[in-house]
Design a protein around this motif. Structure first.
Motif, mmCIF file in Angstrom:
data_model
loop_
_atom_site.group_PDB
_atom_site.id
_atom_site.type_symbol
_atom_site.label_atom_id
_atom_site.label_comp_id
_atom_site.label_asym_id
_atom_site.label_seq_id
_atom_site.Cartn_x
_atom_site.Cartn_y
_atom_site.Cartn_z
ATOM 1 N N UNK A 1 -2.995 4.391 1.915
ATOM 2 C CA UNK A 1 -4.087 5.008 1.161
ATOM 3 C C UNK A 1 -3.809 4.950 -0.335
ATOM 4 N N UNK A 2 -2.542 5.123 -0.698
ATOM 5 C CA UNK A 2 -2.138 5.059 -2.104
ATOM 6 C C UNK A 2 -2.318 3.648 -2.650
ATOM 7 N N UNK B 1 -3.846 0.803 -1.083
ATOM 8 C CA UNK B 1 -5.101 0.106 -0.788
ATOM 9 C C UNK B 1 -6.311 0.805 -1.394
ATOM 10 N N UNK B 2 -6.323 2.158 -1.330
ATOM 11 C CA UNK B 2 -7.502 2.907 -1.741
ATOM 12 C C UNK B 2 -7.322 3.655 -3.056
ATOM 13 N N UNK B 3 -6.115 3.585 -3.621
ATOM 14 C CA UNK B 3 -5.872 4.237 -4.901
ATOM 15 C C UNK B 3 -5.893 5.755 -4.843
ATOM 16 N N UNK B 4 -5.629 6.334 -3.668
ATOM 17 C CA UNK B 4 -5.692 7.788 -3.533
ATOM 18 C C UNK B 4 -4.427 8.444 -4.083
ATOM 19 N N UNK C 1 2.651 16.263 -2.301
ATOM 20 C CA UNK C 1 1.649 16.333 -1.238
ATOM 21 C C UNK C 1 1.833 15.205 -0.217
ATOM 22 N N UNK C 2 2.060 13.939 -0.654
ATOM 23 C CA UNK C 2 2.255 12.884 0.343
ATOM 24 C C UNK C 2 3.390 13.181 1.322
ATOM 25 N N UNK C 3 4.491 13.733 0.837
ATOM 26 C CA UNK C 3 5.610 14.040 1.735
ATOM 27 C C UNK C 3 5.249 15.194 2.663
ATOM 28 N N UNK C 4 4.537 16.200 2.145
ATOM 29 C CA UNK C 4 4.160 17.355 2.974
ATOM 30 C C UNK C 4 3.217 16.946 4.095
ATOM 31 N N UNK D 1 4.500 -1.370 -0.191
ATOM 32 C CA UNK D 1 5.011 -0.019 0.055
ATOM 33 C C UNK D 1 6.347 0.236 -0.640
ATOM 34 N N UNK D 2 6.930 -0.800 -1.206
ATOM 35 C CA UNK D 2 8.232 -0.604 -1.859
ATOM 36 C C UNK D 2 8.097 -0.065 -3.276
ATOM 37 N N UNK D 3 6.855 0.110 -3.743
ATOM 38 C CA UNK D 3 6.634 0.617 -5.103
ATOM 39 C C UNK D 3 6.081 2.035 -5.105
ATOM 40 N N UNK D 4 6.032 2.688 -3.948
ATOM 41 C CA UNK D 4 5.451 4.025 -3.865
ATOM 42 C C UNK D 4 6.330 5.052 -4.581
#
Length: 522
Positions: free
Chosen positions: A339-340, A342-345, A379-382, A427-430
């Motif tokens: 979501x982060x 692909x969708x920029x969330x 929030x993403x981790x929670x 996903x390695x840049x999150x």
């Protein structure tokens, strides 16, 4: 859901059944006879591959939204050296680079060891994931598994999205709509029963296996009447088996979907839908939500799947076979990460209650109290932790223990726990850790391409996992020579933690994932 990142026993009947037995096996290892005709595949140093084999008639024209029909025989020798088309799916962000998709997609691939043609080897039928809206059997290169494990592997395609699961009431008799993709899987299993001996496989020693949507499919086959007798063991990897839509919900969503294409009149809807170009039907119909992610898929309360599989398994009424079942340590980080990317969330604290409510409904306030945002760095981790525990880990643990109460085969439970598992480049840049996320265990079993190479310790874990999985396919027990002992649940309630620094049985899985809390919400 890997494709999101990269984009038996029983009487034969229906598609692949009621056919003459294949002829005697020819001497040429690149040639195999089937009930519908002869195939020529590829022979390499350590494996054979027969690709793009049709197992049912093209589901087009009047056969769109129809149970699969038998494939027509072909004359001569059919080329089986290239993969067949993938089933129709959306192509936006397709990391398979737009490789061919087609409505005529009911094909499968057979991988065998190099010298399998004169033997009867156990068989694993692999059902791909992808939220029932994307993916294909071609993603899963099984050459290492068949060469090291001495088994046959079959990877299959099945109808996806609206073409696979639309449950519009005009498409068939009451209770017989939807689940076309699940019926495709059953047709593929019947094809295996009728034909796999020609490839060196044993039709009486078939294990069904799958991950994510594929794992959910395996749950469905454990309880679906039409799947009975087509397999002797099952592997469920990261299958959110509770994410099934009830028929009334699926029908209502399907009616809305059809109306969006101008097919609102019940009297003409079926004809209108079947007249639509296949390209217009790439857009999925959505039945079930997990946070901001949506699923389509199998429909319960239908003829093909009369009852919710979780309820049947809880009641001890599922097929009594050996089961290998497990999850990854950090399942939901993949979905939040996509979501982060692909969708920029970019989730803020204000989003947390909404995300919990979208997944847990009336239980969201209790989940918020048990997983307070103050306990997590972001929030993403929670949200990833709460959904990993509540939707994947503890549901899987509950199913494992319910299956272990049956009087059938043993149950072997695992957790993939390499928190440094290589992830695809986006996903390695999150800004938060991915860890041992959903689908990342697959490249330890198959060559799926992409992502960095495994390091030496991860390669050893990969070999160990292949040894465990293929031992289970051969015997219904993952006991593998030279590997740590994997005990079944009945031997002490322990889970095999698969780690590159040494896999071992652990007894704190339920505590680690707060399963006592989740059991109290049922």
């Amino acid at each position: 859901m890997l494709a999101t990142l990269l984009i038996a026993l029983g009487c034969g009947h229906g598609a692949g059944g009621d056919r003459a037995a294949p002829a005697a096996k020819p001497a040429d290892p690149a040639v195999a006879p089937t009930a519908a005709g002869t195939l020529r595949g590829v022979v390499a140093d350590d494996h054979r591959l027969f690709a793009g084999i049709p197992y049912a008639a093209p589901p087009v024209g009047p056969l769109r939204w129809h149970a699969p029909e038998p494939v027509a025989p072909w004359p001569g020798v059919r080329d089986a050296t290239r993969y067949g088309p993938r089933c129709m799916q959306e192509l936006g962000g397709d990391l398979e680079l737009g490789r061919q998709t087609d409505e005529d997609c009911l094909n499968l691939n057979v991988w065998t060891p190099r010298s399998a043609s004169d033997r009867k080897l156990p068989v694993m039928v692999w059902i791909h994931g992808g939220a029932f809206v994307n993916g294909s059997g071609r993603i899963y290169d099984a050459r290492r598994m068949v060469a090291r494990g001495d088994i046959v592997v079959v990877t299959i395609n099945y109808r996806l999205g609206a073409l696979g699961f639309l449950a519009h009431p005009s498409l068939g008799p009451p209770g017989q709509v939807g689940n076309y993709g699940l019926e495709d899987q059953q047709a593929a299993l019947r094809w295996v029963h009728d034909n796999i001996a020609a490839f060196g496989g044993d039709p009486g020693k078939v294990t069904i296996a799958g991950e994510s949507a594929g794992g959910m499919s395996v749950c469905d086959h454990l309880v679906a009447p039409g799947s009975k007798g087509l397999f002797r063991a099952a592997i469920i990897q990261s299958g959110p088996c509770q994410a099934q839509a009830r028929l009334p919900v699926a029908q209502a969503r399907s009616i809305d979907y059809a109306a969006g294409f101008g097919c609102a009149d019940p009297a003409t809807a079926a004809r209108c839908l079947r007249a639509l170009p296949a390209d217009k039907l790439r857009k999925p119909v959505w039945f079930y939500g997990i946070g901001d992610d949506q699923l389509t898929g199998p429909v319960t309360g239908s003829q093909t799947l009369p009852t919710d599989p979780v309820a049947v398994i809880d009641e001890g009424r599922a097929e009594h076979v050996p089961v290998l079942i497990g999850t990854t340590r950090d399942e939901f980080t993949l979905f939040v990460g996509m979501q982060y990317v692909r969708d920029g969330k970019r989730y803020t604290p204000a989003d947390y209650p909404r995300l919990l409510s979208a997944t847990f409904g009336e239980h969201a306030p209790a989940v918020a109290r048990h997983y307070p945002l103050s306990n997590f760095p972001s929030v993403p981790v929670a949200i990833s932790t709460a959904v990993t525990d509540g939707v994947f880990a503890c549901i899987g643990d509950r199913l494992a223990h319910s299956l272990a109460r049956d009087d059938g085969g043993a149950v072997y439970s695992y957790e993939f726990n390499d928190r440094n598992a290589p992830a695809p480049e986006p996903l390695r840049t999150l800004p938060f850790p991915v860890g041992a996320s959903h689908s990342l265990e697959l490249r330890y079993l198959f060559d799926t391409g992409g992502a960095p190479a495994l390091d030496p310790a991860q390669l050893r874990l990969s070999e160990q996992m292949i040894d465990y999985w293929t031992a289970f396919v051969r015997t219904g027990d993952p006991a593998a020579s030279g590997q740590p002992e994997w005990k079944d649940l009945a031997a002490g309630n322990a889970v095999m933690s698969l780690q590159p620094d040494g896999s071992r049985m652990v007894g704190d899985f339920a505590q680690e994932h707060q399963c006592g809390f989740w059991a109290g919400l049922r």
